[in-house]
Design a protein around this motif. Structure first.
Motif, PDB file in Angstrom:
ATOM      1  N   SER A  92     -42.186 100.794  76.293  1.00  0.00           N
ATOM      2  CA  SER A  92     -43.453 100.533  76.964  1.00  0.00           C
ATOM      3  C   SER A  92     -44.366  99.681  76.076  1.00  0.00           C
ATOM      4  N   TYR A  93     -44.847  98.589  76.641  1.00  0.00           N
ATOM      5  CA  TYR A  93     -45.766  97.737  75.882  1.00  0.00           C
ATOM      6  C   TYR A  93     -47.101  98.425  75.648  1.00  0.00           C
ATOM      7  N   ASN A  94     -47.514  99.296  76.545  1.00  0.00           N
ATOM      8  CA  ASN A  94     -48.777 100.006  76.335  1.00  0.00           C
ATOM      9  C   ASN A  94     -48.700 100.883  75.089  1.00  0.00           C
ATOM     10  N   VAL A  95     -47.606 101.616  74.924  1.00  0.00           N
ATOM     11  CA  VAL A  95     -47.436 102.467  73.747  1.00  0.00           C
ATOM     12  C   VAL A  95     -47.340 101.611  72.487  1.00  0.00           C
ATOM     13  N   ARG A  96     -46.634 100.504  72.567  1.00  0.00           N
ATOM     14  CA  ARG A  96     -46.520  99.603  71.420  1.00  0.00           C
ATOM     15  C   ARG A  96     -47.886  99.067  71.005  1.00  0.00           C
ATOM     16  N   ILE A  97     -48.669  98.643  71.984  1.00  0.00           N
ATOM     17  CA  ILE A  97     -49.993  98.079  71.697  1.00  0.00           C
ATOM     18  C   ILE A  97     -50.887  99.136  71.068  1.00  0.00           C
ATOM     19  N   TYR A  98     -50.915 100.335  71.649  1.00  0.00           N
ATOM     20  CA  TYR A  98     -51.761 101.399  71.093  1.00  0.00           C
ATOM     21  C   TYR A  98     -51.326 101.784  69.685  1.00  0.00           C
ATOM     22  N   SER A  99     -50.022 101.881  69.456  1.00  0.00           N
ATOM     23  CA  SER A  99     -49.560 102.255  68.116  1.00  0.00           C
ATOM     24  C   SER A  99     -49.864 101.147  67.105  1.00  0.00           C
ATOM     25  N   ASN A 100     -49.756  99.880  67.510  1.00  0.00           N
ATOM     26  CA  ASN A 100     -50.074  98.780  66.597  1.00  0.00           C
ATOM     27  C   ASN A 100     -51.573  98.687  66.322  1.00  0.00           C
ATOM     28  N   VAL A 101     -52.394  98.992  67.313  1.00  0.00           N
ATOM     29  CA  VAL A 101     -53.848  99.029  67.093  1.00  0.00           C
ATOM     30  C   VAL A 101     -54.181 100.131  66.092  1.00  0.00           C
ATOM     31  N   LEU A 102     -53.614 101.310  66.292  1.00  0.00           N
ATOM     32  CA  LEU A 102     -53.881 102.425  65.386  1.00  0.00           C
ATOM     33  C   LEU A 102     -53.387 102.119  63.969  1.00  0.00           C
ATOM     34  N   ALA A 103     -52.183 101.583  63.851  1.00  0.00           N
ATOM     35  CA  ALA A 103     -51.634 101.268  62.526  1.00  0.00           C
ATOM     36  C   ALA A 103     -52.444 100.177  61.839  1.00  0.00           C
ATOM     37  N   SER A 104     -52.848  99.152  62.579  1.00  0.00           N
ATOM     38  CA  SER A 104     -53.664  98.088  61.988  1.00  0.00           C
ATOM     39  C   SER A 104     -55.021  98.621  61.560  1.00  0.00           C
TER      40      SER A 104
END
Length: 121
Positions: A92-104
Motif C-alpha cells: 500500500s502506498y498510503n502505508v509507505r508514505i506514512y512510514s516514510n514521513v514518520l521516519a524522515s
C-alpha cells in the motif's frame, strides 16, 4: 465516464508514487546525515575538550556522549537496506508514505538535536 475515472486513478497513483519516492529519498539522505555526524566524534571531542575539559561528557551532554559514536552511525547505515526492503514488502502506498514521513521526521529530529547539542556552543 469510465475512462476519466481510470485516468484520475492513474494520476493519483502517479502522485503517490512520486511523493513516496521523494520521502524515501529524504529519509535515506537524513540517515546518511545522522551517520556522518555520529562518525565525526573526534572533531566534536576536540571542541568539547577545549571548552569543558577532558573529564566532561561530550559537549556536556550524556545524550551526545552516547549517540555520537561509530555504533550509532553503523546502525543508521544498516537501516538504509532495511528501509529499501520495507518498500519492497509493503504494497500500500498510503502505508509507505506514512512510514516514510514518520521516519524522515524522526531522522530530522535527531539531526536537529545533534546540531543543537553539538554546534550550540
Amino acid at each position: 465516464m469510465h475512462s476519466s475515472r481510470n485516468i484520475k486513478t492513474r494520476d493519483i497513483s502517479l502522485l503517490k508514487r512520486a511523493l513516496n519516492l521523494a520521502l524515501l529519498f529524504t529519509h535515506i539522505i537524513f540517515l546518511f546525515g545522522v551517520a556522518t555526524i555520529a562518525l565525526d566524534r573526534e572533531s566534536f571531542e576536540a571542541i568539547s575538550n577545549a571548552k569543558y575539559g577532558n573529564s566532561a561528557p561530550l559537549m556536556q551532554s550524556k545524550l551526545a556522549d552516547i549517540f555520537v559514536s561509530s555504533w550509532f552511525a553503523y546502525l543508521c547505515l544498516v537501516l538504509i537496506p532495511i528501509t529499501l526492503m520495507k518498500e519492497r514488502f509493503l504494497k500500500s502506498y498510503n502505508v509507505r508514505i506514512y512510514s516514510n514521513v514518520l521516519a524522515s521526521f524522526i531522522c530530522g529530529l535527531i539531526i536537529y538535536i545533534f546540531i543543537n547539542k553539538l554546534y550550540g556552543l
